[in-house]
Design a protein around this motif. Structure first.
Motif, PDB file in Angstrom:
ATOM      1  N   ARG A  78       0.831  -1.211   0.000  1.00 31.11           N
ATOM      2  CA  ARG A  78       0.000   0.000   0.000  1.00 31.11           C
ATOM      3  C   ARG A  78       0.861   1.254   0.000  1.00 31.11           C
ATOM      4  N   THR A  79       1.912   1.261   0.820  1.00 35.49           N
ATOM      5  CA  THR A  79       2.803   2.423   0.853  1.00 35.49           C
ATOM      6  C   THR A  79       3.532   2.583  -0.468  1.00 35.49           C
ATOM      7  N   ALA A  80       3.997   1.449  -1.021  1.00 33.50           N
ATOM      8  CA  ALA A  80       4.686   1.504  -2.308  1.00 33.50           C
ATOM      9  C   ALA A  80       3.754   2.021  -3.400  1.00 33.50           C
ATOM     10  N   ASP A  81       2.493   1.618  -3.356  1.00 35.46           N
ATOM     11  CA  ASP A  81       1.521   2.085  -4.354  1.00 35.46           C
ATOM     12  C   ASP A  81       1.308   3.591  -4.252  1.00 35.46           C
ATOM     13  N   ASN A  82       1.366   4.120  -3.039  1.00 34.56           N
ATOM     14  CA  ASN A  82       1.255   5.569  -2.874  1.00 34.56           C
ATOM     15  C   ASN A  82       2.360   6.287  -3.637  1.00 34.56           C
ATOM     16  N   PHE A  83       3.589   5.778  -3.509  1.00 34.02           N
ATOM     17  CA  PHE A  83       4.728   6.379  -4.207  1.00 34.02           C
ATOM     18  C   PHE A  83       4.570   6.256  -5.728  1.00 34.02           C
ATOM     19  N   THR A  84       4.220   5.058  -6.182  1.00 30.53           N
ATOM     20  CA  THR A  84       4.144   4.845  -7.627  1.00 30.53           C
ATOM     21  C   THR A  84       3.003   5.623  -8.269  1.00 30.53           C
ATOM     22  N   ARG A  85       1.882   5.773  -7.579  1.00 29.32           N
ATOM     23  CA  ARG A  85       0.773   6.545  -8.137  1.00 29.32           C
ATOM     24  C   ARG A  85       1.138   8.021  -8.249  1.00 29.32           C
ATOM     25  N   VAL A  86       1.843   8.529  -7.228  1.00 29.95           N
ATOM     26  CA  VAL A  86       2.294   9.927  -7.281  1.00 29.95           C
ATOM     27  C   VAL A  86       3.239  10.119  -8.465  1.00 29.95           C
ATOM     28  N   ALA A  87       4.137   9.161  -8.676  1.00 25.10           N
ATOM     29  CA  ALA A  87       5.078   9.255  -9.801  1.00 25.10           C
ATOM     30  C   ALA A  87       4.344   9.249 -11.132  1.00 25.10           C
ATOM     31  N   GLN A  88       3.302   8.458 -11.236  1.00 20.45           N
ATOM     32  CA  GLN A  88       2.550   8.371 -12.484  1.00 20.45           C
ATOM     33  C   GLN A  88       1.700   9.613 -12.734  1.00 20.45           C
ATOM     34  N   CYS A  89       1.156  10.192 -11.670  1.00 20.23           N
ATOM     35  CA  CYS A  89       0.229  11.320 -11.808  1.00 20.23           C
ATOM     36  C   CYS A  89       0.934  12.673 -11.851  1.00 20.23           C
ATOM     37  N   PHE A  90       2.073  12.782 -11.151  1.00 25.52           N
ATOM     38  CA  PHE A  90       2.722  14.092 -11.013  1.00 25.52           C
ATOM     39  C   PHE A  90       4.182  14.063 -11.476  1.00 25.52           C
ATOM     40  N   ASN A  91       4.453  13.306 -12.496  1.00 28.26           N
ATOM     41  CA  ASN A  91       5.832  13.151 -12.963  1.00 28.26           C
ATOM     42  C   ASN A  91       6.419  14.462 -13.465  1.00 28.26           C
ATOM     43  N   ASP A  92       5.559  15.334 -14.008  1.00 27.03           N
ATOM     44  CA  ASP A  92       6.042  16.593 -14.587  1.00 27.03           C
ATOM     45  C   ASP A  92       5.936  17.777 -13.630  1.00 27.03           C
ATOM     46  N   ALA A  93       5.432  17.573 -12.435  1.00 26.44           N
ATOM     47  CA  ALA A  93       5.248  18.682 -11.494  1.00 26.44           C
ATOM     48  C   ALA A  93       6.575  19.103 -10.880  1.00 26.44           C
ATOM     49  N   ASN A  94       6.712  20.414 -10.680  1.00 27.19           N
ATOM     50  CA  ASN A  94       7.911  20.956 -10.032  1.00 27.19           C
ATOM     51  C   ASN A  94       7.567  21.253  -8.573  1.00 27.19           C
ATOM     52  N   PHE A  95       7.832  20.281  -7.716  1.00 31.26           N
ATOM     53  CA  PHE A  95       7.394  20.400  -6.325  1.00 31.26           C
ATOM     54  C   PHE A  95       8.215  21.406  -5.524  1.00 31.26           C
ATOM     55  N   THR A  96       9.311  21.861  -6.066  1.00 26.93           N
ATOM     56  CA  THR A  96      10.092  22.884  -5.359  1.00 26.93           C
ATOM     57  C   THR A  96       9.336  24.208  -5.322  1.00 26.93           C
ATOM     58  N   GLU A  97       8.368  24.380  -6.213  1.00 23.81           N
ATOM     59  CA  GLU A  97       7.581  25.617  -6.273  1.00 23.81           C
ATOM     60  C   GLU A  97       6.174  25.435  -5.715  1.00 23.81           C
ATOM     61  N   LEU A  98       5.886  24.268  -5.179  1.00 24.34           N
ATOM     62  CA  LEU A  98       4.532  23.973  -4.694  1.00 24.34           C
ATOM     63  C   LEU A  98       4.529  23.754  -3.188  1.00 24.34           C
ATOM     64  N   ASP A  99       3.478  24.270  -2.542  1.00 28.69           N
ATOM     65  CA  ASP A  99       3.316  24.077  -1.100  1.00 28.69           C
ATOM     66  C   ASP A  99       2.174  23.090  -0.892  1.00 28.69           C
ATOM     67  N   ILE A 100       2.525  21.819  -0.843  1.00 27.51           N
ATOM     68  CA  ILE A 100       1.509  20.780  -0.747  1.00 27.51           C
ATOM     69  C   ILE A 100       1.978  19.691   0.209  1.00 27.51           C
ATOM     70  N   ALA A 101       1.074  19.226   1.065  1.00 25.16           N
ATOM     71  CA  ALA A 101       1.414  18.188   2.043  1.00 25.16           C
ATOM     72  C   ALA A 101       1.531  16.832   1.362  1.00 25.16           C
ATOM     73  N   LYS A 102       2.393  15.968   1.915  1.00 28.52           N
ATOM     74  CA  LYS A 102       2.545  14.632   1.345  1.00 28.52           C
ATOM     75  C   LYS A 102       1.235  13.855   1.409  1.00 28.52           C
ATOM     76  N   SER A 103       0.513  13.986   2.519  1.00 26.16           N
ATOM     77  CA  SER A 103      -0.765  13.278   2.649  1.00 26.16           C
ATOM     78  C   SER A 103      -1.752  13.738   1.587  1.00 26.16           C
ATOM     79  N   ALA A 104      -1.710  15.043   1.250  1.00 26.87           N
ATOM     80  CA  ALA A 104      -2.583  15.561   0.195  1.00 26.87           C
ATOM     81  C   ALA A 104      -2.178  15.008  -1.159  1.00 26.87           C
ATOM     82  N   LEU A 105      -0.866  14.869  -1.358  1.00 30.33           N
ATOM     83  CA  LEU A 105      -0.357  14.348  -2.623  1.00 30.33           C
ATOM     84  C   LEU A 105      -0.798  12.901  -2.837  1.00 30.33           C
ATOM     85  N   TYR A 106      -0.695  12.087  -1.782  1.00 32.67           N
ATOM     86  CA  TYR A 106      -1.129  10.695  -1.883  1.00 32.67           C
ATOM     87  C   TYR A 106      -2.627  10.611  -2.161  1.00 32.67           C
TER      88      TYR A 106
END
Length: 254
Positions: free
Chosen positions: A73-101
């Motif tokens: 389940r934890t691994a799926d959280n990581f892989t889904r984020v990678a698939q959905c937000f691969n092009d996002a520049n998180f250095t410019e975004l203020d978003i919680a990890k729980s929100a991202l998952y």
């Protein structure tokens, strides 16, 4: 490939040297990334996706546990984020990890993810804020998916007009009957319970005289004048009270 792997120590010797070296290098990279900030989540997910391609399902689960004590389940959280937000520049975004998952869940509309990323450029997107964004988009998609009821055909044929005419005449008859029930005719008698009678008409008429029992407890009479009092009920045999509206006669019970 063999699936008889240790849950605590992953056996890399079952693979060729290149695969074994790749798996161990990725394990070391992910361990380092796990201690870093949200910017590394996509990178972790990308590495996990590559490892998953090299292993069978059961081996992937055991590798996660042996190297990181990580659940599927934890691994799926990581892989889904990678698939959905691969092009996002998180250095410019203020978003919680729980929100991202939460936003990376399969059921979340793409529009909700895009809105969350736009908001995160200017303000904090917490898990609660992400939930609100997701719910707003789910409500919109539900409303759009509701089928539009077909327009009802207006009936104008002769058969329909006859039905409507019958309905109107039936309603008129019911209302007329109700008004007729409210009208009282002279000579009518109603039974109120077992021992009470209500009579409309001349108290000296034969019909009323036949209704009078031998033992009377109470008579309430509304004549035009005192001369209209029933002749077969003597006033002197009981108490008599006269008022402007009615005459009351009560005979004492024996």
């Amino acid at each position: 490939m063999s699936e008889s792997l240790s849950q605590d120590n992953f056996d890399y010797t079952q693979f060729d040297s290149n695969t074994s070296r790749f798996l161990q290098n990725e394990a070391g990279k992910i361990k380092g990334l796990l201690t870093q900030t949200i910017e590394t989540i996509v990178e972790i997910g990308t590495s996990l996706l590559e490892v998953k391609k090299s292993l069978q399902y059961g081996q992937y689960r055991q590798w996660l546990h042996a190297e990181f004590e990580m659940s599927i389940r934890t691994a799926d959280n990581f892989t889904r984020v990678a698939q959905c937000f691969n092009d996002a520049n998180f250095t410019e975004l203020d978003i919680a990890k729980s929100a991202l998952y939460l936003l990376a869940a399969p059921s979340v509309p793409v529009e909700a993810r895009e809105e969350a990323l736009n908001i995160a450029k200017d303000e904090r997107v917490s898990k609660r804020r992400a939930t609100e964004i997701i719910e707003s988009h789910k409500d919109s998609s539900t409303e759009e998916s509701l089928p539009t009821p077909p327009p009802q055909k207006i009936k104008t044929g002769k058969r329909h007009r006859r039905k409507e005419t019958k309905k109107k005449s039936k309603g008129t008859t019911s209302r007329s009957a109700s008004r007729k029930d409210l009208q009282v005719a002279k000579g009518e008698t109603w039974s109120l319970g077992r021992y009470h009678r209500l009579f409309c008409g001349d108290a000296n008429s034969q019909k009323f005289q036949r209704l009078i029992p031998k033992d009377i407890s109470l008579v309430i009479y509304f004549p035009d004048d005192i001369n209209g009092w029933p002749t077969n009920i003597p006033l002197e045999s009981g108490k008599f009270h006269q008022s402007s509206a009615s005459f009351h006669y009560r005979q004492n019970r024996r």
